[in-house]
Design an enzyme around this catalytic site. Structure first.
Site, PDB file in Angstrom:
ATOM      1  N   GLU A  88      50.170  23.826 -27.135  1.00  0.00           N
ATOM      2  CA  GLU A  88      48.584  23.773 -27.827  1.00  0.00           C
ATOM      3  C   GLU A  88      48.724  22.527 -28.938  1.00  0.00           C
ATOM      4  OE1 GLU A  88      46.708  27.405 -28.969  1.00  0.00           O
ATOM      5  OE2 GLU A  88      45.785  26.397 -30.573  1.00  0.00           O
ATOM      6  N   HIS A  93      56.937  23.896 -33.808  1.00  0.00           N
ATOM      7  CA  HIS A  93      56.930  25.102 -34.599  1.00  0.00           C
ATOM      8  C   HIS A  93      57.673  26.093 -33.707  1.00  0.00           C
ATOM      9  CE1 HIS A  93      53.374  24.391 -31.707  1.00  0.00           C
ATOM     10  NE2 HIS A  93      53.334  25.878 -31.540  1.00  0.00           N
ATOM     11  N   HIS A  95      57.551  30.252 -33.227  1.00  0.00           N
ATOM     12  CA  HIS A  95      56.548  31.206 -33.636  1.00  0.00           C
ATOM     13  C   HIS A  95      57.544  32.689 -34.031  1.00  0.00           C
ATOM     14  CE1 HIS A  95      52.677  30.437 -31.506  1.00  0.00           C
ATOM     15  NE2 HIS A  95      53.591  29.536 -30.916  1.00  0.00           N
TER      16      HIS A  95
HETATM   17  P1  5GP Z   1      51.430  26.649 -28.979  1.00  0.00           P
HETATM   18  O1  5GP Z   1      51.266  25.300 -29.436  1.00  0.00           O
HETATM   19  O2  5GP Z   1      52.682  27.072 -29.476  1.00  0.00           O
HETATM   20  O3  5GP Z   1      51.351  26.596 -27.626  1.00  0.00           O
HETATM   21  O4  5GP Z   1      50.531  27.518 -29.866  1.00  0.00           O
HETATM   22  C1  5GP Z   1      49.648  27.053 -31.198  1.00  0.00           C
HETATM   23  C2  5GP Z   1      49.788  28.017 -31.876  1.00  0.00           C
HETATM   24  O5  5GP Z   1      49.102  27.604 -33.448  1.00  0.00           O
HETATM   25  C3  5GP Z   1      48.717  29.165 -31.562  1.00  0.00           C
HETATM   26  O6  5GP Z   1      49.449  30.362 -31.656  1.00  0.00           O
HETATM   27  C4  5GP Z   1      47.488  28.869 -32.357  1.00  0.00           C
HETATM   28  O7  5GP Z   1      46.923  30.264 -32.715  1.00  0.00           O
HETATM   29  C5  5GP Z   1      48.093  28.657 -33.745  1.00  0.00           C
HETATM   30  N1  5GP Z   1      47.172  27.484 -34.393  1.00  0.00           N
HETATM   31  C6  5GP Z   1      46.449  26.294 -33.735  1.00  0.00           C
HETATM   32  N2  5GP Z   1      45.656  25.903 -34.617  1.00  0.00           N
HETATM   33  C7  5GP Z   1      45.844  26.698 -36.093  1.00  0.00           C
HETATM   34  C8  5GP Z   1      45.500  26.441 -37.218  1.00  0.00           C
HETATM   35  O8  5GP Z   1      44.623  25.571 -37.490  1.00  0.00           O
HETATM   36  N3  5GP Z   1      46.029  27.306 -38.250  1.00  0.00           N
HETATM   37  C9  5GP Z   1      46.950  28.191 -37.831  1.00  0.00           C
HETATM   38  N4  5GP Z   1      47.225  28.906 -38.860  1.00  0.00           N
HETATM   39  N5  5GP Z   1      47.302  28.246 -36.726  1.00  0.00           N
HETATM   40  C10 5GP Z   1      46.830  27.821 -35.655  1.00  0.00           C
END
Ligand code: 5GP
Length: 131
Positions: A88, A93, A95
């Site tokens: 996303e 990052h 988790h």
């Molecule tokens: P991934 O890239 O690992 O699939 O997911 C990205 C993660 O970042 C998701 O769990 C989403 O909820 C989190 N996320 C996306 N945009 C923001 C933001 O603006 N602020 C915060 N605190 N988390 C975010």
């Protein structure tokens, strides 16, 4: 253009910060799958975590470990689960998710309902326990 996570580090977008040093930043996920769900990022903008240089990746994991120790200290859980997806947000990052059972790490379902006040409270607890 700066990633959304770089804009968070710069203070342009609000977040619930948990920990920070010169190279890394940790803050609560805006859509947690479990209480205390935290993201650890390098301040360096790199999309894919496995494109980070080995020494930086090692230091990032050591930083994540310190955050996890703080989460364990204040959030009831069996351990802190670790996940990397990055589908996303194109800024590496990790988790960190306090879990008691495998399904606590399920990303495909309903997210938790949690208020900004509750997020602030959880972040403050983890921040206080971070050493
Ligand atoms: P991934 O890239 O690992 O699939 O997911 C990205 C993660 O970042 C998701 O769990 C989403 O909820 C989190 N996320 C996306 N945009 C923001 C933001 O603006 N602020 C915060 N605190 N988390 C975010």
């Amino acid at each position: 253009m700066a990633t959304i996570f770089s804009r968070i580090v710069a203070g342009e977008i609000p977040c619930h910060k948990v920990a920070e040093d010169e190279e890394f930043f940790a803050f609560l996920d805006i859509n947690p799958v479990a209480k205390g769900h935290t993201l650890v990022i390098p301040k360096q903008e790199t999309d894919y975590i496995f494109d980070l240089e080995d020494p930086l990746l090692g230091r990032m994991m050591a930083f994540a470990k310190r955050v996890a120790r703080a989460q364990e200290a204040v959030i009831p859980c069996k351990r802190v689960g670790v996940a990397v997806m990055g589908l996303e947000v194109p800024h590496a990052h990790i988790h960190l998710i306090p879990i008691t059972k495998e399904s606590d790490m399920y990303f495909g379902g309903e997210k938790m309902t949690i208020t900004q006040d509750e997020l602030a409270e959880v972040a403050a607890l983890i921040r206080k326990a971070y050493k």
